[in-house]
Design an enzyme around this catalytic site. Structure first.
Site, mmCIF file in Angstrom:
data_model
loop_
_atom_site.group_PDB
_atom_site.id
_atom_site.type_symbol
_atom_site.label_atom_id
_atom_site.label_comp_id
_atom_site.label_asym_id
_atom_site.label_seq_id
_atom_site.Cartn_x
_atom_site.Cartn_y
_atom_site.Cartn_z
ATOM 1 N N GLU A 1 -10.931 11.352 6.861
ATOM 2 C CA GLU A 1 -9.525 11.182 6.454
ATOM 3 C C GLU A 1 -8.948 12.511 6.036
ATOM 4 O OE1 GLU A 1 -8.290 8.568 3.337
ATOM 5 O OE2 GLU A 1 -9.251 6.830 4.257
ATOM 6 N N TRP B 1 0.871 -1.194 0.000
ATOM 7 C CA TRP B 1 0.000 0.000 0.000
ATOM 8 C C TRP B 1 0.898 1.231 0.000
ATOM 9 C CZ3 TRP B 1 -4.748 -1.391 -1.118
ATOM 10 C CH2 TRP B 1 -5.721 -0.390 -1.208
ATOM 11 N N GLU C 1 -13.306 4.475 -0.176
ATOM 12 C CA GLU C 1 -12.989 5.189 -1.420
ATOM 13 C C GLU C 1 -13.325 4.434 -2.702
ATOM 14 O OE1 GLU C 1 -8.940 6.673 -1.192
ATOM 15 O OE2 GLU C 1 -9.486 8.120 0.342
HETATM 16 C C1 BMA Z 1 -6.422 7.367 1.884
HETATM 17 C C2 BMA Z 1 -6.579 5.971 2.403
HETATM 18 C C3 BMA Z 1 -5.482 5.067 1.982
HETATM 19 C C4 BMA Z 1 -4.175 5.754 1.782
HETATM 20 C C5 BMA Z 1 -4.174 7.173 2.252
HETATM 21 C C6 BMA Z 1 -2.915 7.909 1.945
HETATM 22 O O1 BMA Z 1 -7.363 7.887 1.104
HETATM 23 O O2 BMA Z 1 -7.838 5.470 2.196
HETATM 24 O O3 BMA Z 1 -5.846 4.392 0.829
HETATM 25 O O4 BMA Z 1 -3.168 5.046 2.362
HETATM 26 O O5 BMA Z 1 -5.213 7.819 1.630
HETATM 27 O O6 BMA Z 1 -2.731 8.090 0.568
#
Ligand code: BMA
Length: 812
Positions: free
Chosen positions: A510, A169, A419
């Site tokens: 987020e 990831w 997402e």
């Molecule tokens: C987000 C998360 C992850 C990722 C993070 C940083 O949107 O849902 O998929 O690690 O961003 O890019």
């Protein structure tokens, strides 16, 4: 009684005959066993990730023998039960294949009685390559379904039900681990197979009725089974009806002691015990009302969790799997991470959809500690098939997970994915044919919602994170009027930190900013010769391709460039803390418009440069110390706006608070240029502006100094600092910072003082432990006594302590 098959097994590689009969401890994973046996190097060290890729490109067999007596076999069924079997596997008992499995999120159960013998038996689990299984499933799809390219290093992981970040990831190592990470048990059954126990709460004014239902299946040719159900101190005994599938009893609790999220009240848990046919099921039940309110309003739509009718300001972070090597997940580390979340004044975590439905211990600790859980279903950043087979498989998975988790009082929400609505716009196939992929998405998402609504009608199903609301496929990355938002304009799109103050999310689930790990952590994965941001070892521990460039480029926008490797690491953590603090304080100052702030991300699954506030080692980054302050129930936040600067005082608690102290305007030399007393009484859930500084005054003097507020509320000290200019424009001076380690009644403290103001004063101890405060402003009038929390002795702390501050980070 269940017979455990946990413990020592043996491991053999199908393709490499030289690797056989290696001890493997289950629950556990193949890589960890090979590492212990000295067959692979440590995948977390330097550039070793690339050297261990062959492991997941082989098939592996784990096996052991076990003995059964005639008495143990005198039952009507013997279920083999496996949790977290990762993933594509064949089970053989005494040479007979009894099952093929391919979903690590299901509890697998198979009756193996016909294959068992009195005496010695052998069980083998063949773990097949996940990459080949994914490839072959992808080839059978009716049309291409884009996978998480950019994050995953192995294609088509979206076709198999395995932790999606196992294939790498943007913070994750790619190991594509295999193994069994949960318990392996034999469950003898005489009369009934208990599938699960579920509870339901019905609230009246001063009473809560708790309905407890035992779900079961009678086994052929068996007799009657009795069951006892105990809640708190009341017990019912019943005999199960062979022709039925469930039995329900009702408990009435008058004047219940309610469960509250952390910061809002206590976490009272009632004991529930069900004993049936030799099985014992034990749960702790919190009695509380919980709802997610999304009501239309002047702006768009609110998004607020209410617990016991009280609106909650959700504060927390996103949780990823605790370790890329599942053998290393243990209860003590779960406790430590979750206690550190609560120590930083969090009350909610989001279990992110690219990881795993967490282990029971995670939710038990969240119940105990008062951490609400936003639970994603395990889909992330890719599109997913909506074929009948795939839908049937994930419906079974979600049914099991909801049944397993729904009785936890901490569980606040089921969310369909991470997402995936957004991902429809990321890939060429779906961009060119949007309707088709939206319909495909909605078919799968609807199927997930149906299962959740049947199994857990009391909880809300939220389609995706982020999402603007029911059947809304709009851009929730930029619409702050409704729904939850993922705000990435600063990190991923390169805007200034001020951009955080241009949006007022209703609930931000987020937003994040990366930093590098601290020097003591870097020591554990980078050889000293490679202590450089662009060395291969350091770069291979940065998985976001632009990550290191973004960090260094932001240095040049905000700070004077740091000197030396250690100061670069230090400053990256200052910068991260400043970013997340800027957003969080601004959004908290917009309560009740905003009712949720979950930053990306709490933890790391291996030592890596990332958005986390806790390093892989558990060490607190500077951000985590700031989180503790800016998520505190009472906060003093400076908020710049068109008119000047406002000082907000915010109280999230259910109790009122009295804040006393002063706000000062202070020069870089430490002179007080202006001071004003503050004496404010805050009602529960209040947010007020107590002080303002006008823009005209600010413009004339902005280079002269900074604002600092120092308040007390009972024993608590509430402080905050605001620099009107970017730190690089501020004429900081040598603060003449002094410190001394002192032992007072067996407790170690670091006493700090200065003659000129010092900023982002950070204490770093080379060994284990943390401090009760760090990364703060130190002003001459307030010396600080910082408590060390950890195992070091006086001499060790003295020898291993480094103090950083901003001015020193750019001094040669
Ligand atoms: C987000 C998360 C992850 C990722 C993070 C940083 O949107 O849902 O998929 O690690 O961003 O890019």
């Amino acid at each position: 009684m269940a017979i455990s098959l946990n413990g020592q097994w043996l491991l053999t590689c199908v393709q490499r005959s030289s690797i056989s009969d290696i001890p493997v401890s289950l629950p556990g994973d193949v890589h960890s066993a090979l590492l212990s046996a000295g067959i692979i190097c440590d995948p977390y060290w330097a550039i070793n990730e690339a050297k261990v890729q062959w492991v997941s490109q082989c098939d592996w067999v784990v096996y052991r023998s076990f003995e059964l007596t005639a008495d143990e076999l005198a039952c009507n069924a013997m279920d083999l039960v496996l949790d977290n079997l990762d993933t594509v596997a064949e089970i053989r008992i005494n040479g007979h294949t009894v099952a093929d499995f391919s979903n690590m999120f299901l509890r697998h159960k198979v009756d193996i009685l016909p294959c068992l013998l009195v005496g010695v038996n052998r069980i083998e689990i063949v773990l097949h390559r996940a990459d080949l299984a994914a490839q072959s499933r992808a080839e059978k799809l009716p049309f291409p379904v884009p996978w998480a390219e950019g994050n995953n290093q192995i294609p088509h992981m979206n076709t198999i039900r395995k932790t999606q970040c196992h294939a790498g990831w943007d913070w994750g190592i790619c190991l594509s681990v295999m193994g069994v990470y949960g318990d392996i048990e034999l469950q003898p059954i005489q009369h009934v197979r208990i599938s699960h126990v579920s509870t339901r709460q019905k609230w009246q004014e001063w009473r809560c009725e708790v309905e407890v239902t035992v779900h079961y299946e009678a086994v052929a040719n068996s007799g009657l089974a009795s069951v006892s159900v105990t809640f708190d101190d009341q017990t019912y005994h019943l005999t199960l009806d062979r022709t039925a599938k469930q039995a329900t009893v009702l408990f009435r609790i008058d004047h219940p002691k309610r469960w509250w999220p952390a910061g809002y009240g206590k976490q009272r848990l009632y004991e529930l015990e069900v004993i049936a046919d030799g099985h014992q099921i034990h749960k702790k039940i919190g009695l509380r009302k919980l709802e997610l309110c999304t009501d239309d309003d002047d702006i768009g739509q609110s998004m607020v969790f209410k617990v016991n009718d009280v609106p909650i300001s959700a504060k927390g972070a996103n949780w990823i799997p605790m370790d890329a090597l599942p053998s290393r997940m243990n209860n003590q580390r779960y406790r430590q991470l979750l206690e550190d979340a609560v120590a930083a004044n969090m009350n909610m975590l989001r279990v992110w959809g690219g990881g795993m439905y967490e282990k029971d211990i995670f939710y038990q600790l969240c119940d105990e500690l008062g951490l609400l859980v936003w639970q994603d279903l395990m889909f992330a950043c890719a599109l997913y098939p909506a074929t009948p087979d795939f839908i049937a498989e994930v419906q079974e998975e979600v049914q099991w997970q909801v049944r397993r988790l729904k009785d936890h009082p901490s569980l606040a929400l089921w969310c369909g994915d991470n997402e995936v609505i957004g991902a429809i716009g990321w890939y060429p196939e779906s961009r060119q044919n949007r309707e088709k992929y939206v319909v495909n998405y909605e078919r799968l998402n609807r199927a997930l919602a149906e299962v959740v609504n049947i199994e857990d009608p009391a909880r809300r199903f939220w389609a995706s994170s982020p999402c603007n609301g029911e059947l809304d496929f709009g851009d929730a990355w930029h619409d702050d009027r409704r729904g939850d938002m993922h705000y990435w304009d600063v990190w991923h799109s390169g805007k200034d930190l001020d951009a955080y103050r241009k949006v007022k999310p209703r609930f931000c689930s987020e937003f994040g900013f990366q930093s590098w790990p601290s020097l003591p952590s870097v020591r554990t994965f980078v050889p000293e010769k490679d202590w450089n941001i662009t060395s291969p070892s350091f770069e291979s521990h940065q998985k976001n391709s632009r990550g290191n460039s973004i960090i260094t480029e932001m240095f040049t926008r905000y700070f004077r460039f740091p000197i030396g490797f250690a100061n670069m690491l230090y400053l990256s953590q200052v910068q991260q803390a400043l970013a997340i603090k800027t957003a969080s304080e601004f959004w908290r100052a917009h309560k009740p418009v905003n009712r949720g702030i979950l930053y990306w991300q709490l933890n790391d699954c291996w030592p890596v440069s990332s958005w986390s506030s806790l390093e892989y080692s558990g060490r607190w980054k500077q951000l985590h110390y700031h989180v503790r302050r800016f998520f505190a129930p009472q906060l003093a936040a400076f908020v710049p706006n068109d008119k000047g600067i406002d000082l907000h005082l915010i109280n999230d608690s259910r109790k009122s608070a009295e804040l006393k102290g002063e706000v000062v305007w202070q020069s870089w030399q430490g002179e007080i240029l202006y001071r004003e007393p503050v004496n404010t009484y805050l009602e529960p859930d209040e947010n007020v502006v107590t002080w303002q500084w006008l823009a005209e005054d600010l413009e004339r003097h902005e280079a002269d100094g900074f604002f600092h507020v120092h308040l007390t509320s009972g024993q608590e000290v509430i402080e905050n600092t605001y620099l009107p200019l970017r730190p690089k424009q501020c004429e900081l001076v040598e603060p003449d910072l002094r410190y001394e380690v002192a032992e007072i009644h067996g407790q170690l403290f670091v006493m700090l003082s200065c003659s000129k103001p010092a900023f982002f004063v950070h204490l770093e101890y080379a060994g284990d432990g943390r401090f009760d405060n760090s990364s703060f402003t130190l002003v001459p009038e307030h010396q600080k006594q910082v408590k060390y929390l950890g195992p070091a002795t006086y001499d060790e702390l003295v020898a291993g302590l480094t103090i950083y501050h901003l001015y020193q980070s750019y001094q040669a």
